[in-house]
Design a protein around this motif. Structure first.
Motif, PDB file in Angstrom:
ATOM      1  N   TYR A  28       0.847  -1.201   0.000  1.00 30.89           N
ATOM      2  CA  TYR A  28       0.000   0.000   0.000  1.00 30.89           C
ATOM      3  C   TYR A  28       0.880   1.247   0.000  1.00 30.89           C
ATOM      4  CZ  TYR A  28      -2.816  -3.533   2.503  1.00 30.89           C
ATOM      5  OH  TYR A  28      -3.404  -4.672   2.925  1.00 30.89           O
ATOM      6  N   ALA A  29       1.924   1.210   0.845  1.00 31.28           N
ATOM      7  CA  ALA A  29       2.788   2.389   0.953  1.00 31.28           C
ATOM      8  C   ALA A  29       3.498   2.643  -0.376  1.00 31.28           C
ATOM      9  CB  ALA A  29       3.799   2.192   2.076  1.00 31.28           C
ATOM     10  N   GLY A  31       1.109   4.146  -3.012  1.00 34.59           N
ATOM     11  CA  GLY A  31       0.871   5.568  -2.799  1.00 34.59           C
ATOM     12  C   GLY A  31       2.149   6.358  -2.628  1.00 34.59           C
ATOM     13  N   ILE A  87       3.016  10.815  -3.285  1.00 39.45           N
ATOM     14  CA  ILE A  87       1.891  11.378  -2.543  1.00 39.45           C
ATOM     15  C   ILE A  87       1.521  12.771  -3.011  1.00 39.45           C
ATOM     16  CG2 ILE A  87       2.132  10.034  -0.425  1.00 39.45           C
ATOM     17  CD1 ILE A  87       3.747  12.332   0.703  1.00 39.45           C
ATOM     18  N   GLU A  88       2.243  13.310  -4.000  1.00 38.45           N
ATOM     19  CA  GLU A  88       1.882  14.646  -4.481  1.00 38.45           C
ATOM     20  C   GLU A  88       0.676  14.568  -5.415  1.00 38.45           C
ATOM     21  OE1 GLU A  88       4.943  13.388  -4.944  1.00 38.45           O
ATOM     22  OE2 GLU A  88       6.022  14.400  -3.326  1.00 38.45           O
ATOM     23  N   PRO A 119      -3.043  13.064  -6.510  1.00 39.69           N
ATOM     24  CA  PRO A 119      -4.174  12.459  -5.786  1.00 39.69           C
ATOM     25  C   PRO A 119      -4.511  11.025  -6.204  1.00 39.69           C
ATOM     26  CG  PRO A 119      -4.914  14.217  -7.248  1.00 39.69           C
ATOM     27  CD  PRO A 119      -3.424  14.263  -7.245  1.00 39.69           C
ATOM     28  N   ARG A 120      -4.255  10.677  -7.471  1.00 40.43           N
ATOM     29  CA  ARG A 120      -4.693   9.352  -7.923  1.00 40.43           C
ATOM     30  C   ARG A 120      -3.990   8.185  -7.242  1.00 40.43           C
ATOM     31  NH1 ARG A 120      -4.954  10.138 -14.252  1.00 40.43           N
ATOM     32  NH2 ARG A 120      -3.276  11.512 -13.634  1.00 40.43           N
ATOM     33  N   LEU A 173      -2.967   8.069  -4.299  1.00 43.07           N
ATOM     34  CA  LEU A 173      -3.527   7.936  -2.951  1.00 43.07           C
ATOM     35  C   LEU A 173      -4.830   7.163  -3.004  1.00 43.07           C
ATOM     36  CD1 LEU A 173      -2.825  11.561  -1.848  1.00 43.07           C
ATOM     37  CD2 LEU A 173      -1.656   9.528  -1.053  1.00 43.07           C
ATOM     38  N   GLN A 174      -5.655   7.494  -4.002  1.00 45.52           N
ATOM     39  CA  GLN A 174      -6.937   6.801  -4.112  1.00 45.52           C
ATOM     40  C   GLN A 174      -6.717   5.309  -4.389  1.00 45.52           C
ATOM     41  OE1 GLN A 174      -9.395   8.352  -7.221  1.00 45.52           O
ATOM     42  NE2 GLN A 174     -10.873   6.681  -6.927  1.00 45.52           N
ATOM     43  N   ALA A 217      -4.087   3.519  -3.668  1.00 44.95           N
ATOM     44  CA  ALA A 217      -3.493   2.873  -2.502  1.00 44.95           C
ATOM     45  C   ALA A 217      -4.539   2.632  -1.425  1.00 44.95           C
ATOM     46  CB  ALA A 217      -2.355   3.729  -1.959  1.00 44.95           C
ATOM     47  N   LEU A 218      -5.469   3.588  -1.260  1.00 46.87           N
ATOM     48  CA  LEU A 218      -6.498   3.420  -0.230  1.00 46.87           C
ATOM     49  C   LEU A 218      -7.417   2.256  -0.564  1.00 46.87           C
ATOM     50  CD1 LEU A 218      -7.344   7.066   0.686  1.00 46.87           C
ATOM     51  CD2 LEU A 218      -6.964   5.232   2.321  1.00 46.87           C
ATOM     52  N   VAL A 232      -1.843   3.418 -10.978  1.00 46.41           N
ATOM     53  CA  VAL A 232      -1.312   4.597 -10.293  1.00 46.41           C
ATOM     54  C   VAL A 232       0.021   4.354  -9.607  1.00 46.41           C
ATOM     55  CG1 VAL A 232      -3.609   5.523  -9.939  1.00 46.41           C
ATOM     56  CG2 VAL A 232      -2.590   4.094  -8.179  1.00 46.41           C
ATOM     57  N   LEU A 254      -3.310   3.873   6.487  1.00 47.52           N
ATOM     58  CA  LEU A 254      -4.456   4.288   5.681  1.00 47.52           C
ATOM     59  C   LEU A 254      -4.923   5.684   6.078  1.00 47.52           C
ATOM     60  CD1 LEU A 254      -6.473   0.953   5.537  1.00 47.52           C
ATOM     61  CD2 LEU A 254      -5.127   1.995   3.743  1.00 47.52           C
ATOM     62  N   ARG A 309      -4.620  17.034  -0.999  1.00 47.90           N
ATOM     63  CA  ARG A 309      -4.401  17.181  -2.440  1.00 47.90           C
ATOM     64  C   ARG A 309      -5.690  17.253  -3.222  1.00 47.90           C
ATOM     65  NH1 ARG A 309       0.609  18.874  -3.341  1.00 47.90           N
ATOM     66  NH2 ARG A 309       1.774  18.120  -1.548  1.00 47.90           N
ATOM     67  N   HIS A 310      -6.720  16.605  -2.712  1.00 47.53           N
ATOM     68  CA  HIS A 310      -7.929  16.409  -3.493  1.00 47.53           C
ATOM     69  C   HIS A 310      -9.092  17.200  -2.919  1.00 47.53           C
ATOM     70  CE1 HIS A 310      -8.916  13.846  -6.870  1.00 47.53           C
ATOM     71  NE2 HIS A 310     -10.124  13.733  -6.411  1.00 47.53           N
TER      72      HIS A 310
END
Lengths: 602, 115
Positions: free
Chosen positions: A148-149, A152, A155-156, A158-159, A161-162, A164-165, A240, B91, B101-102
């Protein structure tokens, strides 16, 4: 050094290397960090290669000196050790590939990326080598958290992060389901050791508790393996994640899920008191075929190249699941060869896609039309990768596919058609990209506004220096990986060694004998060579892939049922909505259906 | 404790799944994930429970003098907590970054990945 000493060492090297790098990265220059990381990865490859080449039966190490009925054991047969070796080789390739890939200013974060990659590797190697179900859960979560880390990592944007979440929540939820299953099985058997659990399960009749326990335990592995309908997180995460991470996710982590299902089934549930062979065979063959079809159809429709490769992984995983579900040594051998070669080819293709992203800041098939003309060498390698994916002899993917087809043909005469269709569609899609991007073939595709799709334009470039020359490692690593893919197919000794391992993998008695110290039976002979049928089918699927790619690019005519097909495909795409809630709902639905189907067959 | 504790574990899992499916806030969704994890604690501790058993600490207990609960599942639950804390923290950190960011934590507003 004995096998028993090599086993813990293989896990310890990356596990100790990671914190060392995280600390040393603060003081060392960038080159020092890379050297340290590559050194650790290379040491682990040597360690696992020694283990793999020595191994004939099952090597067992009792960690901490506790006997198997109390302590945690590490147990490796050739398949487990081979998969760990594959992961280690890919990690080495990835670290080499990313020498100049992430050109970050060195500072506090300099050693962080290789440190996380090594943690990820520790999780994968540990999962492949453990002989204890709860221990497998812990390695699984370590692999997951690092995954996961890494997904993501940028981290700059947004995609990532989504992605990875979604990856994190769906996989962790599945892992907790798995833990519930482990709890139920522990309640039934009082054991956590795989071999002991299998022996003690034989004393009870098969009932709903066994079936529920089995389904819950394999849920996490099916999610990791991205089997339909548990696959939704995979294309999102792959689209991503940084390219080097994709190489690891697609090449090794996903396959570990399939390995885990087979390992748990054979060691725990294959005997009396477990899940009947027929129930497993029918259910998982159906799952595998469904996965192969959905993956390859979705792969064909993508224009985001990384996402296309991700769906192609889903398609191939379907074939791996079919191979494992045959429950024969031949099926497992075919899958093992296929996995090894597929990992090399897929990692090479991701690496070459990374070059496109590096040069043009885009991975969009349509937007890059004709722009890759100056990268001829990359184009040639890309075509080779696509043909390898399509199963062209003498690539190892072709050999694995041929072995799988022969084994599957014995069970169901129509199964080889699924193999051919999947490899033709996935190889054809990649070939189509190569023709359009590197040769500018055909007209530039028309825009289709209003369609739910990810273009792959405007991707955040993964480096900050647009004017630099292409780092040589970014070409050398994919080339070497494609070479390895061919070696798996060309050298009969490699195929023989992998296939012999599959004989032990599908023999619970041998595993139990090694871990618990009872008598073993001799391993069966497993086919591992090219046959005329296999060569022919490999050539057929490669030709079909080439034909499909040419038809798609040149569009000489329209299909008569164009509209209806498009509508059906749009429906399939709509299911991949990108919403976390939908994915969890599909996961729940899948577990419930799997429980019901398995229970109905026992 | 009988069958009720097992049913409770199943119920907690179902509640968490419902929460995850319908969640409109990622922090809430991660909370639901933690609830799903709690169901594993309940199940594990139920599996190891013995009637009239005491804690398996033998410093002031003669071995064999009275029943003790199963220490293995307690070790499992403890490991599970450590794993869960790591994942939840990771998480949540990703969610904070996503909010920065979003500008949203609503999973339904995140439409960058579909098809």
């Amino acid at each position: 050094m004995t096998d028993a000493a090599l086993l813990p060492l293989a896990v310890a090297i990356p596990l100790l290397g990671a914190p060392l790098l995280a600390v040393a990265g603060r003081v060392l220059p960038r080159a020092g960090c890379d050297a340290l990381a590559t050194g650790a990865a290379a040491a682990d490859v040597v360690c696992l290669a020694l283990l793999w080449s020595h191994l004939h039966g099952v090597a067992v190490a009792r960690v901490g000196g506790w006997p198997a009925r109390i302590g945690v054991v590490l147990a490796a047969d050739r398949t487990g050790a081979g998969l760990a070796l594959l992961a280690a080789c890919l990690v080495l390739a990835v670290l080499g590939y990313s020498w100049r890939y992430f050109d970050e200013p060195s500072g506090e974060r300099a050693g962080l990326f290789p440190a996380m990659v090594l943690t990820f590797q520790a999780g994968m190697v540990g999962f492949a080598l453990t002989g204890d179900l709860f221990n497998a859960f812990v390695w699984f979560e370590l692999m997951g958290a690092a995954g996961y880390a890494l997904t993501g990592y940028r981290i700059e944007d947004p995609r990532p992060l989504q992605g990875a979440l979604t990856f994190g929540i769906v996989n962790s939820l599945a892992a907790y389901c798995s833990l519930l299953g482990i709890g139920l099985l522990y309640a039934r058997t009082g054991q956590l050791d795989l071999a002991a659990m299998g022996r003690s399960l034989a004393g009870h009749p098969t009932d709903l508790l066994t079936v529920t326990g089995f389904v819950l335990v394999v849920t996490a592995m099916l999610v990791k393996a991205a089997v339909v309908p548990f696959h939704f997180w995979l294309p999102d995460a792959h689209a991503v994640a940084p390219t080097p991470v994709c190489m690891l996710l697609s090449g090794a982590m996903v396959e570990l899920g399939v390995y885990g299902v087979g390992r748990v089934y054979w060691t725990v549930f294959a005997g009396a008191g477990g899940v009947p062979h027929d129930a497993f065979r029918h259910t998982f063959t159906a799952l595998g075929v469904l996965t192969a079809l959905v993956g390859s159809v979705m792969c064909w429709q993508q224009r985001h190249i990384k996402r296309m490769l991700a769906y192609s992984t889903v398609g191939h995983v379907g074939l791996f699941v079919v191979g494992i579900a045959l429950l024969t040594p031949d099926g497992a051998a075919g899958t093992a060869v296929y996995v090894a070669a597929h990992a090399c080819a897929k990692a090479a293709l991701f690496g070459l896609t990374g070059v496109l992203l590096d040069r043009y800041g885009s991975v969009d098939e349509h937007g890059l039309h004709g722009r890759g003309r100056e990268l001829r060498l990359v184009g040639v390698l890309f075509v080779l990768g696509a043909l390898a994916l399509a199963g062209l002899p003498p690539f190892g993917t072709g050999l694995g596919k041929a072995l799988g087809e022969t084994a599957a043909g014995h069970a169901q005469p129509w199964l080889p058609a699924v193999y051919v269709l999947t490899s033709a569609l996935t190889g054809g899609a990649v070939l189509r990209v190569a023709l359009r991007v590197f040769w500018g073939a055909g007209a530039a595709p028309a825009q289709r506004p209003g369609e739910a799709e990810i273009s792959g334009e405007g991707e955040e470039p993964e480096i900050r220096m647009p004017g630099r020359a292409l780092p040589p490692m970014m070409l050398a690593v994919p080339a070497v990986l494609l070479g390895l893919c061919a070696v798996v197919g060309c050298l009969p000794a490699v195929g023989r060694a992998i296939a012999a391992g599959a004989g032990v993998y599908t023999d619970p008695a041998a595993y139990r004998a090694a871990v618990l110290g009872t008598a073993a039976s001799p391993a069966p002979h497993v086919a591992s060579a090219w046959t005329a049928d296999g060569l022919l089918l490999g050539a057929v699927s490669a030709a079909a892939a080439a034909a499909a790619a040419c038809l798609a690019v040149l569009r000489p005519f329209r299909l008569p049922c164009h509209r209806a097909v498009r509508r059906a495909l749009t429906g399939l795409r709509r299911l991949h909505s990108g919403h976390l809630g939908d994915y969890v709902a599909w996961l729940t639905f899948g577990v419930a259906v799997l429980c019901a189907v398995m229970a109905a067959q026992t | 404790m009988g069958v009720w504790a097992y049913l409770a574990a199943g119920w907690i899992l179902l509640v968490a799944l419902y929460g995850l499916v319908t969640s409109r806030n990622l922090i809430h969704a991660i909370g639901c994930l933690a609830v799903a994890q709690s169901s594993t604690y309940v199940l594990l501790l139920t599996v190891g429970y013995r009637d009239h058993g005491t804690a398996p600490v033998f410093s002031d207990l003669r071995p064999g003098s009275r029943p003790v609960v199963d220490p293995v599942v307690q070790a499992l639950a403890l490991t599970d907590i450590v794993v869960g804390a790591t994942v939840t923290a990771l998480l949540l950190a990703l969610t904070i970054q996503l909010r920065k960011r979003h500008g949203t934590v609503d999973p339904q507003a995140l439409t960058a990945l579909r098809g």
